[in-house]
Scaffold this motif. Structure first.
Motif, mmCIF file in Angstrom:
data_model
loop_
_atom_site.group_PDB
_atom_site.id
_atom_site.type_symbol
_atom_site.label_atom_id
_atom_site.label_comp_id
_atom_site.label_asym_id
_atom_site.label_seq_id
_atom_site.Cartn_x
_atom_site.Cartn_y
_atom_site.Cartn_z
ATOM 1 N N LYS A 27 0.586 -3.978 17.014
ATOM 2 C CA LYS A 27 -0.523 -4.387 16.141
ATOM 3 C C LYS A 27 -1.137 -3.174 15.445
ATOM 4 O O LYS A 27 -1.478 -3.234 14.275
ATOM 5 C CB LYS A 27 -1.591 -5.116 16.951
ATOM 6 N N LYS A 28 -1.290 -2.068 16.178
ATOM 7 C CA LYS A 28 -1.863 -0.862 15.581
ATOM 8 C C LYS A 28 -0.949 -0.278 14.515
ATOM 9 O O LYS A 28 -1.413 0.190 13.476
ATOM 10 C CB LYS A 28 -2.163 0.171 16.659
ATOM 11 N N VAL A 29 0.351 -0.309 14.756
ATOM 12 C CA VAL A 29 1.303 0.197 13.758
ATOM 13 C C VAL A 29 1.244 -0.660 12.505
ATOM 14 O O VAL A 29 1.231 -0.151 11.384
ATOM 15 C CB VAL A 29 2.734 0.229 14.339
ATOM 16 N N LYS A 30 1.187 -1.967 12.677
ATOM 17 C CA LYS A 30 1.100 -2.868 11.523
ATOM 18 C C LYS A 30 -0.203 -2.650 10.769
ATOM 19 O O LYS A 30 -0.222 -2.669 9.540
ATOM 20 C CB LYS A 30 1.204 -4.320 11.977
ATOM 21 N N ALA A 31 -1.289 -2.414 11.483
ATOM 22 C CA ALA A 31 -2.579 -2.178 10.835
ATOM 23 C C ALA A 31 -2.533 -0.894 10.021
ATOM 24 O O ALA A 31 -3.119 -0.818 8.938
ATOM 25 C CB ALA A 31 -3.686 -2.107 11.873
ATOM 26 N N GLN A 32 -1.825 0.119 10.481
ATOM 27 C CA GLN A 32 -1.718 1.367 9.726
ATOM 28 C C GLN A 32 -0.906 1.148 8.464
ATOM 29 O O GLN A 32 -1.212 1.692 7.411
ATOM 30 C CB GLN A 32 -1.081 2.452 10.577
ATOM 31 N N ARG A 33 0.151 0.360 8.553
ATOM 32 C CA ARG A 33 0.942 0.066 7.361
ATOM 33 C C ARG A 33 0.106 -0.700 6.342
ATOM 34 O O ARG A 33 0.198 -0.462 5.160
ATOM 35 C CB ARG A 33 2.170 -0.758 7.733
ATOM 36 N N ASP A 34 -0.687 -1.645 6.813
ATOM 37 C CA ASP A 34 -1.517 -2.428 5.910
ATOM 38 C C ASP A 34 -2.550 -1.551 5.219
ATOM 39 O O ASP A 34 -2.906 -1.785 4.075
ATOM 40 C CB ASP A 34 -2.226 -3.549 6.672
ATOM 41 N N TYR A 35 -3.028 -0.534 5.912
ATOM 42 C CA TYR A 35 -4.023 0.366 5.335
ATOM 43 C C TYR A 35 -3.449 1.097 4.125
ATOM 44 O O TYR A 35 -4.084 1.194 3.092
ATOM 45 C CB TYR A 35 -4.484 1.361 6.400
ATOM 46 N N SER A 37 -0.927 0.243 2.230
ATOM 47 C CA SER A 37 -0.504 -0.641 1.144
ATOM 48 C C SER A 37 -1.670 -1.394 0.517
ATOM 49 O O SER A 37 -1.469 -2.196 -0.386
ATOM 50 C CB SER A 37 0.533 -1.634 1.663
ATOM 51 N N SER A 38 -2.866 -1.128 0.962
ATOM 52 C CA SER A 38 -4.041 -1.826 0.464
ATOM 53 C C SER A 38 -4.438 -1.304 -0.918
ATOM 54 O O SER A 38 -4.444 -0.094 -1.153
ATOM 55 C CB SER A 38 -5.203 -1.617 1.437
ATOM 56 N N PRO A 39 -4.793 -2.189 -1.848
ATOM 57 C CA PRO A 39 -5.264 -1.721 -3.158
ATOM 58 C C PRO A 39 -6.581 -0.955 -3.062
ATOM 59 O O PRO A 39 -6.872 -0.111 -3.899
ATOM 60 C CB PRO A 39 -5.430 -2.997 -3.979
ATOM 61 N N TRP A 40 -7.371 -1.228 -2.033
ATOM 62 C CA TRP A 40 -8.623 -0.486 -1.854
ATOM 63 C C TRP A 40 -8.346 0.991 -1.610
ATOM 64 O O TRP A 40 -9.086 1.858 -2.080
ATOM 65 C CB TRP A 40 -9.409 -1.051 -0.678
ATOM 66 N N PHE A 41 -7.285 1.293 -0.872
ATOM 67 C CA PHE A 41 -6.948 2.691 -0.593
ATOM 68 C C PHE A 41 -6.573 3.405 -1.883
ATOM 69 O O PHE A 41 -7.080 4.480 -2.189
ATOM 70 C CB PHE A 41 -5.793 2.774 0.412
ATOM 71 N N TYR A 42 -5.680 2.809 -2.667
ATOM 72 C CA TYR A 42 -5.247 3.456 -3.901
ATOM 73 C C TYR A 42 -6.359 3.511 -4.935
ATOM 74 O O TYR A 42 -6.438 4.451 -5.716
ATOM 75 C CB TYR A 42 -4.009 2.740 -4.463
#
Length: 57
Positions: A27-35, A37-42
């Motif tokens: 779950k933590k690995v998936k959460a890091q990937r989602d972070y 790929s998030s448009p908020w990050f970019y």
């Protein structure tokens, strides 16, 4: 200053087995990937880049 523990008490096999939770790791690995790929990050990185570029002009 860092504390380093020497001769730390070893954990028993039962204690190690009780702390295993591979689902939580996944779950933590998936959460890091989602972070990433998030448009908020970019959007945040892009805005900071534009503002820093404008400050140096």
């Amino acid at each position: 200053m860092r504390k380093i523990l020497f001769n730390k008490k070893e954990l028993s096999s039962d204690q190690i087995k009780s702390m295993r939770d591979f689902d939580l790791v996944l779950k933590k690995v998936k959460a890091q990937r989602d972070y990433w790929s998030s448009p908020w990050f970019y959007g945040t990185v892009g805005l900071a880049s534009i503002l820093s570029f404008l400050m140096f002009i």
